[in-house]
Design a protein around this motif. Structure first.
Motif, PDB file in Angstrom:
ATOM      1  N   ALA A   5      17.129  14.776  11.124  1.00 52.94           N
ATOM      2  CA  ALA A   5      18.375  14.035  10.862  1.00 52.94           C
ATOM      3  C   ALA A   5      18.398  13.564   9.405  1.00 52.94           C
ATOM      4  N   GLY A   6      17.438  14.034   8.600  1.00 50.04           N
ATOM      5  CA  GLY A   6      17.404  13.652   7.170  1.00 50.04           C
ATOM      6  C   GLY A   6      17.353  12.140   6.995  1.00 50.04           C
ATOM      7  N   ALA A   7      16.536  11.469   7.834  1.00 47.73           N
ATOM      8  CA  ALA A   7      16.610  10.003   7.861  1.00 47.73           C
ATOM      9  C   ALA A   7      15.395   9.284   7.281  1.00 47.73           C
ATOM     10  N   GLY A   8      14.233   9.931   7.243  1.00 48.87           N
ATOM     11  CA  GLY A   8      12.987   9.204   6.955  1.00 48.87           C
ATOM     12  C   GLY A   8      12.981   8.457   5.637  1.00 48.87           C
ATOM     13  N   ALA A   9      13.299   9.144   4.546  1.00 48.59           N
ATOM     14  CA  ALA A   9      13.258   8.500   3.227  1.00 48.59           C
ATOM     15  C   ALA A   9      14.359   7.442   3.128  1.00 48.59           C
ATOM     16  N   ASN A  10      15.507   7.758   3.721  1.00 44.05           N
ATOM     17  CA  ASN A  10      16.610   6.786   3.719  1.00 44.05           C
ATOM     18  C   ASN A  10      16.214   5.501   4.447  1.00 44.05           C
ATOM     19  N   LEU A  11      15.548   5.668   5.597  1.00 42.85           N
ATOM     20  CA  LEU A  11      15.161   4.474   6.363  1.00 42.85           C
ATOM     21  C   LEU A  11      14.066   3.681   5.666  1.00 42.85           C
ATOM     22  N   THR A  12      13.108   4.372   5.041  1.00 43.19           N
ATOM     23  CA  THR A  12      12.036   3.627   4.371  1.00 43.19           C
ATOM     24  C   THR A  12      12.625   2.779   3.243  1.00 43.19           C
ATOM     25  N   MET A  13      13.655   3.316   2.585  1.00 45.31           N
ATOM     26  CA  MET A  13      14.283   2.547   1.506  1.00 45.31           C
ATOM     27  C   MET A  13      15.093   1.380   2.079  1.00 45.31           C
ATOM     28  N   LYS A  70      -7.446   4.282  -3.068  1.00 45.02           N
ATOM     29  CA  LYS A  70      -7.185   4.690  -1.675  1.00 45.02           C
ATOM     30  C   LYS A  70      -7.736   3.620  -0.744  1.00 45.02           C
ATOM     31  N   LEU A  71      -6.851   3.028   0.032  1.00 47.16           N
ATOM     32  CA  LEU A  71      -7.283   1.962   0.947  1.00 47.16           C
ATOM     33  C   LEU A  71      -8.164   2.538   2.056  1.00 47.16           C
ATOM     34  N   SER A  72      -9.300   1.873   2.308  1.00 46.70           N
ATOM     35  CA  SER A  72     -10.117   2.244   3.478  1.00 46.70           C
ATOM     36  C   SER A  72      -9.734   1.376   4.660  1.00 46.70           C
ATOM     37  N   PRO A 101       8.722   6.358  -1.715  1.00 43.99           N
ATOM     38  CA  PRO A 101      10.032   5.734  -1.935  1.00 43.99           C
ATOM     39  C   PRO A 101      10.116   4.314  -1.372  1.00 43.99           C
ATOM     40  N   GLY A 102       9.430   4.055  -0.243  1.00 42.65           N
ATOM     41  CA  GLY A 102       9.478   2.723   0.362  1.00 42.65           C
ATOM     42  C   GLY A 102       8.773   1.681  -0.492  1.00 42.65           C
ATOM     43  N   GLY A 103       7.518   1.947  -0.832  1.00 40.78           N
ATOM     44  CA  GLY A 103       6.724   0.979  -1.592  1.00 40.78           C
ATOM     45  C   GLY A 103       7.335   0.673  -2.948  1.00 40.78           C
ATOM     46  N   ASP A 117      16.323  15.096  -6.418  1.00 37.57           N
ATOM     47  CA  ASP A 117      14.958  15.598  -6.206  1.00 37.57           C
ATOM     48  C   ASP A 117      14.024  14.407  -6.069  1.00 37.57           C
ATOM     49  N   ARG A 118      13.028  14.547  -5.204  1.00 35.68           N
ATOM     50  CA  ARG A 118      12.077  13.437  -5.005  1.00 35.68           C
ATOM     51  C   ARG A 118      11.417  13.012  -6.317  1.00 35.68           C
ATOM     52  N   THR A 119      11.108  13.998  -7.165  1.00 37.94           N
ATOM     53  CA  THR A 119      10.460  13.679  -8.440  1.00 37.94           C
ATOM     54  C   THR A 119      11.367  12.783  -9.277  1.00 37.94           C
ATOM     55  N   ILE A 154       0.867  -1.187   0.000  1.00 42.23           N
ATOM     56  CA  ILE A 154       0.000   0.000   0.000  1.00 42.23           C
ATOM     57  C   ILE A 154       0.901   1.234   0.000  1.00 42.23           C
ATOM     58  N   GLY A 155       0.843   2.029  -1.076  1.00 39.36           N
ATOM     59  CA  GLY A 155       1.605   3.268  -1.142  1.00 39.36           C
ATOM     60  C   GLY A 155       2.777   3.204  -2.113  1.00 39.36           C
ATOM     61  N   ALA A 156       2.810   4.181  -3.037  1.00 39.79           N
ATOM     62  CA  ALA A 156       3.896   4.267  -4.025  1.00 39.79           C
ATOM     63  C   ALA A 156       4.841   5.414  -3.694  1.00 39.79           C
ATOM     64  N   TYR A 205      -0.895  -0.528  -4.476  1.00 40.81           N
ATOM     65  CA  TYR A 205      -2.096   0.311  -4.528  1.00 40.81           C
ATOM     66  C   TYR A 205      -1.729   1.705  -4.060  1.00 40.81           C
ATOM     67  N   GLU A 206      -2.051   2.716  -4.881  1.00 41.45           N
ATOM     68  CA  GLU A 206      -1.683   4.101  -4.563  1.00 41.45           C
ATOM     69  C   GLU A 206      -2.932   4.984  -4.692  1.00 41.45           C
ATOM     70  N   GLN A 207      -3.117   5.841  -3.678  1.00 40.01           N
ATOM     71  CA  GLN A 207      -4.313   6.699  -3.690  1.00 40.01           C
ATOM     72  C   GLN A 207      -4.270   7.775  -4.782  1.00 40.01           C
ATOM     73  N   GLU A 208      -3.073   8.259  -5.120  1.00 40.49           N
ATOM     74  CA  GLU A 208      -2.996   9.293  -6.162  1.00 40.49           C
ATOM     75  C   GLU A 208      -3.420   8.688  -7.488  1.00 40.49           C
ATOM     76  N   GLY A 210       8.743   2.065   6.540  1.00 41.83           N
ATOM     77  CA  GLY A 210       8.840   3.516   6.372  1.00 41.83           C
ATOM     78  C   GLY A 210       8.086   4.300   7.426  1.00 41.83           C
ATOM     79  N   ASP A 211       7.526   5.447   7.007  1.00 39.12           N
ATOM     80  CA  ASP A 211       6.840   6.323   7.961  1.00 39.12           C
ATOM     81  C   ASP A 211       5.689   5.598   8.659  1.00 39.12           C
ATOM     82  N   ALA A 212       5.092   4.641   8.013  1.00 43.72           N
ATOM     83  CA  ALA A 212       4.012   3.870   8.655  1.00 43.72           C
ATOM     84  C   ALA A 212       4.548   3.162   9.897  1.00 43.72           C
TER      85      ALA A 212
HETATM   86  C1  LIG Z   1       9.493  18.756   5.169  1.00 42.01           C
HETATM   87  C2  LIG Z   1      10.093  17.378   5.137  1.00 42.01           C
HETATM   88  C3  LIG Z   1      11.411  17.211   4.731  1.00 42.01           C
HETATM   89  C4  LIG Z   1      11.982  15.927   4.703  1.00 42.01           C
HETATM   90  N1  LIG Z   1      13.282  15.802   4.325  1.00 42.01           N
HETATM   91  C5  LIG Z   1      13.855  14.572   4.336  1.00 42.01           C
HETATM   92  C6  LIG Z   1      15.231  14.392   3.951  1.00 42.01           C
HETATM   93  O1  LIG Z   1      15.938  15.345   3.626  1.00 42.01           O
HETATM   94  N2  LIG Z   1      15.737  13.130   3.965  1.00 42.01           N
HETATM   95  C7  LIG Z   1      15.000  12.049   4.327  1.00 42.01           C
HETATM   96  O2  LIG Z   1      15.521  10.908   4.319  1.00 42.01           O
HETATM   97  N3  LIG Z   1      13.700  12.180   4.688  1.00 42.01           N
HETATM   98  C8  LIG Z   1      13.113  13.401   4.703  1.00 42.01           C
HETATM   99  N4  LIG Z   1      11.811  13.537   5.066  1.00 42.01           N
HETATM  100  C9  LIG Z   1      11.044  12.346   5.453  1.00 42.01           C
HETATM  101  C10 LIG Z   1      10.535  11.600   4.227  1.00 42.01           C
HETATM  102  O3  LIG Z   1       9.774  12.479   3.439  1.00 42.01           O
HETATM  103  C11 LIG Z   1       9.669  10.410   4.629  1.00 42.01           C
HETATM  104  O4  LIG Z   1      10.262   9.717   5.679  1.00 42.01           O
HETATM  105  C12 LIG Z   1       9.475   9.461   3.439  1.00 42.01           C
HETATM  106  O5  LIG Z   1       8.818  10.110   2.376  1.00 42.01           O
HETATM  107  C13 LIG Z   1       8.676   8.226   3.875  1.00 42.01           C
HETATM  108  O6  LIG Z   1       8.493   7.394   2.776  1.00 42.01           O
HETATM  109  P1  LIG Z   1       7.302   6.335   2.762  1.00 42.01           P
HETATM  110  O7  LIG Z   1       7.430   5.620   1.440  1.00 42.01           O
HETATM  111  O8  LIG Z   1       7.339   5.535   4.014  1.00 42.01           O
HETATM  112  O9  LIG Z   1       5.965   7.185   2.838  1.00 42.01           O
HETATM  113  P2  LIG Z   1       5.451   8.393   1.928  1.00 42.01           P
HETATM  114  O10 LIG Z   1       6.554   9.068   1.222  1.00 42.01           O
HETATM  115  O11 LIG Z   1       4.567   9.210   2.811  1.00 42.01           O
HETATM  116  O12 LIG Z   1       4.563   7.664   0.835  1.00 42.01           O
HETATM  117  C14 LIG Z   1       3.333   7.087   1.173  1.00 42.01           C
HETATM  118  C15 LIG Z   1       2.554   6.825  -0.113  1.00 42.01           C
HETATM  119  O13 LIG Z   1       1.346   6.132   0.250  1.00 42.01           O
HETATM  120  C16 LIG Z   1       0.231   6.758  -0.363  1.00 42.01           C
HETATM  121  N5  LIG Z   1      -0.928   6.530   0.517  1.00 42.01           N
HETATM  122  C17 LIG Z   1      -1.159   7.081   1.730  1.00 42.01           C
HETATM  123  N6  LIG Z   1      -2.319   6.621   2.243  1.00 42.01           N
HETATM  124  C18 LIG Z   1      -2.823   5.744   1.319  1.00 42.01           C
HETATM  125  C19 LIG Z   1      -4.002   4.946   1.273  1.00 42.01           C
HETATM  126  N7  LIG Z   1      -4.898   4.942   2.283  1.00 42.01           N
HETATM  127  N8  LIG Z   1      -4.208   4.147   0.182  1.00 42.01           N
HETATM  128  C20 LIG Z   1      -3.302   4.135  -0.843  1.00 42.01           C
HETATM  129  N9  LIG Z   1      -2.178   4.893  -0.858  1.00 42.01           N
HETATM  130  C21 LIG Z   1      -1.936   5.673   0.220  1.00 42.01           C
HETATM  131  C22 LIG Z   1       0.638   8.228  -0.480  1.00 42.01           C
HETATM  132  O14 LIG Z   1      -0.101   8.896  -1.482  1.00 42.01           O
HETATM  133  C23 LIG Z   1       2.128   8.110  -0.813  1.00 42.01           C
HETATM  134  O15 LIG Z   1       2.357   7.987  -2.200  1.00 42.01           O
HETATM  135  C24 LIG Z   1      11.217  14.799   5.088  1.00 42.01           C
HETATM  136  C25 LIG Z   1       9.891  14.973   5.487  1.00 42.01           C
HETATM  137  C26 LIG Z   1       9.331  16.247   5.521  1.00 42.01           C
HETATM  138  C27 LIG Z   1       7.895  16.417   5.996  1.00 42.01           C
END
Ligand SMILES: Cc1cc2nc3c(=O)[nH]c(=O)nc-3n(C[C@H](O)[C@H](O)[C@H](O)COP(=O)(O)OP(=O)(O)OC[C@H]3O[C@@H](n4cnc5c(N)ncnc54)[C@H](O)[C@@H]3O)c2cc1C
Length: 380
Positions: free
Chosen positions: A311-319, A129-131, A15-17, A107-109, A11-13, A34-37, A301-303
């Motif tokens: 600490a610039g860690a979130g995206a790195n840790l999810t990966m 979008k998952l309920s 960086p982690g998914g 860049d994230r994109t 669930i979620g596209a 499955y991605e809500q966007e 990841g963030d979940a």
């Molecule tokens: C301002 C800011 C700056 C940051 N800078 C950094 C940085 O420099 N370095 C770093 O490592 N981290 C950084 N982070 C943290 C990083 O953005 C997150 O830790 C990372 O994006 C988490 O990845 P993820 O794949 O777990 O979740 P997300 O990136 O949140 O992706 C979740 C995906 O799931 C989808 N989704 C959500 N709910 C549903 C649903 N119900 N059904 C279907 N799809 C759903 C979303 O649309 C999204 O595409 C930053 C965060 C913020 C807020």
């Protein structure tokens, strides 16, 4: 049932998914995301990320994408300058350190594009979008989506971010307001239109820290400087501060008042910003967040371990989670055991990083923050 036969949903596209799907596909599995966007273009993905050799880059290596990343990342983006409100510089990356080691930026994109292009066609079900995920008596989970779609899977991997709809199946830990709110601004074409700011800023990031506030700015690959004005503030401050975010010029005047005694070079980050003004609160999960293992469902990841970005860690840790879980599934005939092994390993490294992030956040908003963060950087 072994992993080759299992139906796996992610669930979620983010960086982690996406990283996880790529690793599983390379191992011959066929996960569904499955991605809500509704499409990859629906939402601006946000700023630049620095990917660490031990986490984000390690995951890209597991995904067979490290070479492609290295051909597009920005090594000069690692530059970082720390100042106080007068613009006094307490630390600055030396140019010779901007090498092909460390934490180059992307860049994230661009990162999302790299990952999307690596996946088989139709891996992602956009606009889903998952309920709910409902555990079934005979094992597995039924997924119910807001568009009416349902399906049953043997393993659900939630990569759906901070407010995961799957997390309640495993944990009732609260997502808590961190005490820090941010207001994001964008300065387009900084080099061409605002050479004074571009000269002061440099090729990477600039953090000005003082008075329990921060101006944190980063140059993105497309020439935009993203500015995060950060405030140690109450939960409702961004709603109650009398700033109308839909009236950019007025809002910028009010923001300038909040930084009245900061140097002109720093005030330019507000004055030169365009019309986009994005307020947001920063949240986190408890540092020691864990859950009892349950068959058929897990989080990455963030979940699993939401933390603030200090600490610039979130995206790195999810990966990293994606790599640890993906490789564990591929290398283990027993999928349940593979998930359990991932969870135990992840709980340990996530706790360590969350504690470090919390400590950095406190320092960023403490007395003499620029001196302290500058000293940490100079000691490194
Ligand atoms: C301002 C800011 C700056 C940051 N800078 C950094 C940085 O420099 N370095 C770093 O490592 N981290 C950084 N982070 C943290 C990083 O953005 C997150 O830790 C990372 O994006 C988490 O990845 P993820 O794949 O777990 O979740 P997300 O990136 O949140 O992706 C979740 C995906 O799931 C989808 N989704 C959500 N709910 C549903 C649903 N119900 N059904 C279907 N799809 C759903 C979303 O649309 C999204 O595409 C930053 C965060 C913020 C807020």
């Amino acid at each position: 049932m072994n992993s080759q036969e299992k139906r796996i949903a992610i669930i979620g596209a983010g960086p982690g998914g996406l990283t996880l799907a790529r690793i599983l596909q390379q191992g011959g599995l066929a996960p569904v995301i499955y991605e809500q966007e509704t499409s990859p273009a629906e939402r601006q993905q946000g700023g630049t990320l620095d990917l660490d050799e031990q986490t984000g880059q390690k995951a890209l290596q597991a995904a067979g994408l490290l070479g492609s990343f290295r051909s597009i990342c920005r090594y000069e983006g690692q530059a970082l300058k720390i100042t106080d409100k007068k613009g006094t510089v307490f630390a600055e990356t030396e140019p010779e350190k901007l090498t092909d080691h460390g934490r180059p930026e992307i860049d994230r994109t661009e990162l999302r594009r790299l990952l999307l292009q690596s996946l088989k066609t139709d891996t992602i079900k956009w606009g889903h979008k998952l309920s709910h995920a409902v555990p079934l008596e005979k094992g597995g989970h039924k997924l119910e989506f807001e568009n009416g779609h349902t399906d049953v899977f043997d393993l659900i991997i939630a990569a759906d971010g901070a407010f995961s709809r799957v997390r309640p199946l495993l944990s009732d830990a609260p997502v808590e307001y961190s005490g820090i709110s941010m207001i994001e601004l964008h300065i387009m074409n900084a080099a061409a239109d605002f050479p004074d700011l571009a000269g002061f800023h440099g090729t990477g990031s600039m953090y000005a820290l003082d008075d329990r506030k921060a101006i944190m700015a980063q140059l993105n690959g497309d020439g935009t400087v993203r500015v995060y004005l950060c405030f140690a503030a109450g939960r409702y401050w961004i709603d109650e501060n009398d700033i109308d975010y839909d009236q950019p010029e007025e809002a910028k005047q009010k923001l300038l008042e909040l930084f009245e005694d900061w140097s002109d070079d720093l005030k330019h980050y507000i004055q030169y910003a365009g019309e986009t003004i994005l307020p947001r609160r920063l949240y986190s999960l408890p540092v020691q967040h864990k859950w009892e293992h349950k068959q058929g469902v897990t989080l990455i990841g963030d979940a699993a371990h939401l933390m603030t970005p200090f600490a610039g860690a979130g995206a790195n840790l999810t990966m990293l989670d994606a790599a640890e879980l993906g490789l564990s599934i591929l290398h283990n005939a027993d999928t349940d055991k593979a998930v359990k092994q991932y969870e135990e390993k992840m709980f340990a490294y996530a706790e360590e990083t969350a504690a470090e992030t919390g400590s950095h956040m406190k320092t960023f908003f403490s007395e003499s923050a620029a001196q302290k963060i500058g000293a940490m950087m100079n000691a490194f």
